[in-house]
Design a protein around this motif. Structure first.
Motif, PDB file in Angstrom:
ATOM      1  N   PHE A  37       5.876 -15.382 -91.521  1.00 17.04           N
ATOM      2  CA  PHE A  37       6.608 -14.639 -92.548  1.00 17.04           C
ATOM      3  C   PHE A  37       8.092 -14.990 -92.518  1.00 17.04           C
ATOM      4  CE2 PHE A  37       2.824 -12.120 -91.739  1.00 17.04           C
ATOM      5  CZ  PHE A  37       2.306 -12.072 -93.023  1.00 17.04           C
ATOM      6  N   LEU A  38       8.642 -15.199 -91.338  1.00 14.45           N
ATOM      7  CA  LEU A  38      10.038 -15.601 -91.237  1.00 14.45           C
ATOM      8  C   LEU A  38      10.244 -16.961 -91.902  1.00 14.45           C
ATOM      9  CD1 LEU A  38      12.874 -15.099 -90.138  1.00 14.45           C
ATOM     10  CD2 LEU A  38      12.160 -16.218 -88.028  1.00 14.45           C
ATOM     11  N   ALA A  39       9.317 -17.892 -91.678  1.00 10.58           N
ATOM     12  CA  ALA A  39       9.418 -19.218 -92.292  1.00 10.58           C
ATOM     13  C   ALA A  39       9.346 -19.120 -93.817  1.00 10.58           C
ATOM     14  CB  ALA A  39       8.307 -20.123 -91.766  1.00 10.58           C
ATOM     15  N   LEU A  40       8.455 -18.270 -94.341  1.00 10.84           N
ATOM     16  CA  LEU A  40       8.355 -18.100 -95.787  1.00 10.84           C
ATOM     17  C   LEU A  40       9.651 -17.544 -96.371  1.00 10.84           C
ATOM     18  CD1 LEU A  40       4.734 -16.686 -96.157  1.00 10.84           C
ATOM     19  CD2 LEU A  40       5.559 -18.940 -96.841  1.00 10.84           C
ATOM     20  N   ILE A  41      10.260 -16.602 -95.683  1.00 10.37           N
ATOM     21  CA  ILE A  41      11.519 -16.011 -96.152  1.00 10.37           C
ATOM     22  C   ILE A  41      12.632 -17.062 -96.147  1.00 10.37           C
ATOM     23  CG2 ILE A  41      13.317 -14.340 -95.570  1.00 10.37           C
ATOM     24  CD1 ILE A  41      11.006 -12.493 -94.599  1.00 10.37           C
ATOM     25  N   VAL A  42      12.707 -17.847 -95.071  1.00 10.12           N
ATOM     26  CA  VAL A  42      13.750 -18.874 -94.965  1.00 10.12           C
ATOM     27  C   VAL A  42      13.559 -19.948 -96.039  1.00 10.12           C
ATOM     28  CG1 VAL A  42      14.622 -20.734 -93.487  1.00 10.12           C
ATOM     29  CG2 VAL A  42      14.227 -18.463 -92.529  1.00 10.12           C
ATOM     30  N   ILE A  43      12.331 -20.361 -96.274  1.00 10.31           N
ATOM     31  CA  ILE A  43      12.061 -21.377 -97.295  1.00 10.31           C
ATOM     32  C   ILE A  43      12.424 -20.840 -98.681  1.00 10.31           C
ATOM     33  CG2 ILE A  43      10.198 -22.625 -98.482  1.00 10.31           C
ATOM     34  CD1 ILE A  43       8.871 -22.916 -95.697  1.00 10.31           C
ATOM     35  N   GLY A  44      12.046 -19.596 -98.956  1.00 11.58           N
ATOM     36  CA  GLY A  44      12.372 -18.996-100.252  1.00 11.58           C
ATOM     37  C   GLY A  44      13.866 -18.868-100.461  1.00 11.58           C
ATOM     38  N   ALA A  45      14.585 -18.423 -99.433  1.00 14.55           N
ATOM     39  CA  ALA A  45      16.039 -18.292 -99.549  1.00 14.55           C
ATOM     40  C   ALA A  45      16.689 -19.664 -99.739  1.00 14.55           C
ATOM     41  CB  ALA A  45      16.596 -17.602 -98.302  1.00 14.55           C
ATOM     42  N   SER A  46      16.166 -20.676 -99.072  1.00 10.51           N
ATOM     43  CA  SER A  46      16.714 -22.028 -99.221  1.00 10.51           C
ATOM     44  C   SER A  46      16.507 -22.568-100.635  1.00 10.51           C
ATOM     45  CB  SER A  46      16.063 -22.980 -98.214  1.00 10.51           C
ATOM     46  OG  SER A  46      16.327 -22.555 -96.897  1.00 10.51           O
ATOM     47  N   LEU A  47      15.356 -22.283-101.221  1.00 10.39           N
ATOM     48  CA  LEU A  47      15.093 -22.732-102.593  1.00 10.39           C
ATOM     49  C   LEU A  47      16.033 -22.050-103.591  1.00 10.39           C
ATOM     50  CD1 LEU A  47      11.191 -22.884-102.627  1.00 10.39           C
ATOM     51  CD2 LEU A  47      12.788 -24.797-102.702  1.00 10.39           C
ATOM     52  N   VAL A  48      16.248 -20.759-103.402  1.00  7.26           N
ATOM     53  CA  VAL A  48      17.164 -20.044-104.296  1.00  7.26           C
ATOM     54  C   VAL A  48      18.585 -20.581-104.132  1.00  7.26           C
ATOM     55  CG1 VAL A  48      18.212 -17.787-104.783  1.00  7.26           C
ATOM     56  CG2 VAL A  48      15.747 -17.964-104.395  1.00  7.26           C
ATOM     57  N   ALA A  49      19.007 -20.811-102.894  1.00  5.31           N
ATOM     58  CA  ALA A  49      20.342 -21.354-102.654  1.00  5.31           C
ATOM     59  C   ALA A  49      20.473 -22.750-103.254  1.00  5.31           C
ATOM     60  CB  ALA A  49      20.624 -21.386-101.153  1.00  5.31           C
ATOM     61  N   ALA A  50      19.436 -23.564-103.113  1.00  8.71           N
ATOM     62  CA  ALA A  50      19.475 -24.921-103.673  1.00  8.71           C
ATOM     63  C   ALA A  50      19.579 -24.878-105.191  1.00  8.71           C
ATOM     64  CB  ALA A  50      18.233 -25.698-103.240  1.00  8.71           C
ATOM     65  N   PHE A  51      18.929 -23.916-105.815  1.00 11.23           N
ATOM     66  CA  PHE A  51      19.025 -23.773-107.270  1.00 11.23           C
ATOM     67  C   PHE A  51      20.460 -23.511-107.688  1.00 11.23           C
ATOM     68  CE2 PHE A  51      19.200 -20.783-110.827  1.00 11.23           C
ATOM     69  CZ  PHE A  51      18.662 -21.582-111.837  1.00 11.23           C
ATOM     70  N   PHE A  52      21.151 -22.579-106.998  1.00  9.37           N
ATOM     71  CA  PHE A  52      22.507 -22.268-107.362  1.00  9.37           C
ATOM     72  C   PHE A  52      23.476 -23.404-107.045  1.00  9.37           C
ATOM     73  CE2 PHE A  52      20.855 -17.923-107.425  1.00  9.37           C
ATOM     74  CZ  PHE A  52      21.345 -17.505-108.657  1.00  9.37           C
ATOM     75  N   VAL A  53      23.230 -24.118-105.961  1.00  5.90           N
ATOM     76  CA  VAL A  53      24.058 -25.288-105.639  1.00  5.90           C
ATOM     77  C   VAL A  53      23.892 -26.349-106.714  1.00  5.90           C
ATOM     78  CG1 VAL A  53      24.314 -27.207-104.008  1.00  5.90           C
ATOM     79  CG2 VAL A  53      24.121 -24.857-103.156  1.00  5.90           C
ATOM     80  N   ALA A  54      22.659 -26.551-107.173  1.00  8.59           N
ATOM     81  CA  ALA A  54      22.414 -27.538-108.232  1.00  8.59           C
ATOM     82  C   ALA A  54      23.080 -27.118-109.543  1.00  8.59           C
ATOM     83  CB  ALA A  54      20.895 -27.724-108.430  1.00  8.59           C
ATOM     84  N   ARG A  55      23.065 -25.835-109.849  1.00 10.33           N
ATOM     85  CA  ARG A  55      23.712 -25.351-111.083  1.00 10.33           C
ATOM     86  C   ARG A  55      25.228 -25.561-111.019  1.00 10.33           C
ATOM     87  NH1 ARG A  55      21.118 -22.996-115.619  1.00 10.33           N
ATOM     88  NH2 ARG A  55      23.191 -22.125-115.827  1.00 10.33           N
ATOM     89  N   ILE A  56      25.796 -25.273-109.849  1.00 13.25           N
ATOM     90  CA  ILE A  56      27.251 -25.432-109.696  1.00 13.25           C
ATOM     91  C   ILE A  56      27.628 -26.916-109.762  1.00 13.25           C
ATOM     92  CG2 ILE A  56      29.152 -25.193-108.034  1.00 13.25           C
ATOM     93  CD1 ILE A  56      27.806 -22.549-107.143  1.00 13.25           C
ATOM     94  N   ALA A  57      26.782 -27.781-109.200  1.00 11.84           N
ATOM     95  CA  ALA A  57      27.055 -29.211-109.196  1.00 11.84           C
ATOM     96  C   ALA A  57      26.850 -29.830-110.578  1.00 11.84           C
ATOM     97  CB  ALA A  57      26.160 -29.912-108.176  1.00 11.84           C
ATOM     98  N   GLY A  58      26.229 -29.086-111.493  1.00 14.81           N
ATOM     99  CA  GLY A  58      26.057 -29.571-112.848  1.00 14.81           C
ATOM    100  C   GLY A  58      24.775 -30.335-113.080  1.00 14.81           C
ATOM    101  N   TRP A  59      23.806 -30.182-112.259  1.00 14.04           N
ATOM    102  CA  TRP A  59      22.525 -30.885-112.442  1.00 14.04           C
ATOM    103  C   TRP A  59      21.636 -30.165-113.394  1.00 14.04           C
ATOM    104  CZ3 TRP A  59      21.324 -32.230-106.651  1.00 14.04           C
ATOM    105  CH2 TRP A  59      22.180 -33.263-106.257  1.00 14.04           C
TER     106      TRP A  59
END
Length: 59
Positions: A37-59
């Motif tokens: 469950f900890l791994a699922l939470i970390v993976i989910g949080a990483s995907l959400v963070a990657a989405f926002f990083v990609a939006r800020i970077a203009g992708w």
């Protein structure tokens, strides 16, 4: 002479029984593998963070 009747729900005593010598461990349920469950939470949080990083970077 007939054998004595045993009331339902009761087990007759057995000679040499070891059933009480090894108590069964309780079922841990959801908390049996907390790392999964900890791994699922970390993976989910990483995907959400990657989405926002990609939006800020203009992708």
């Amino acid at each position: 002479m007939s054998t004595p009747r045993i009331p339902p729900g009761e087990t007759p005593p057995a000679e040499g029984s070891i059933s009480s010598a090894h108590p069964e461990r309780g079922d841990g349920g959801v908390w049996e593998h907390p790392g999964v469950f900890l791994a699922l939470i970390v993976i989910g949080a990483s995907l959400v963070a990657a989405f926002f990083v990609a939006r800020i970077a203009g992708w």
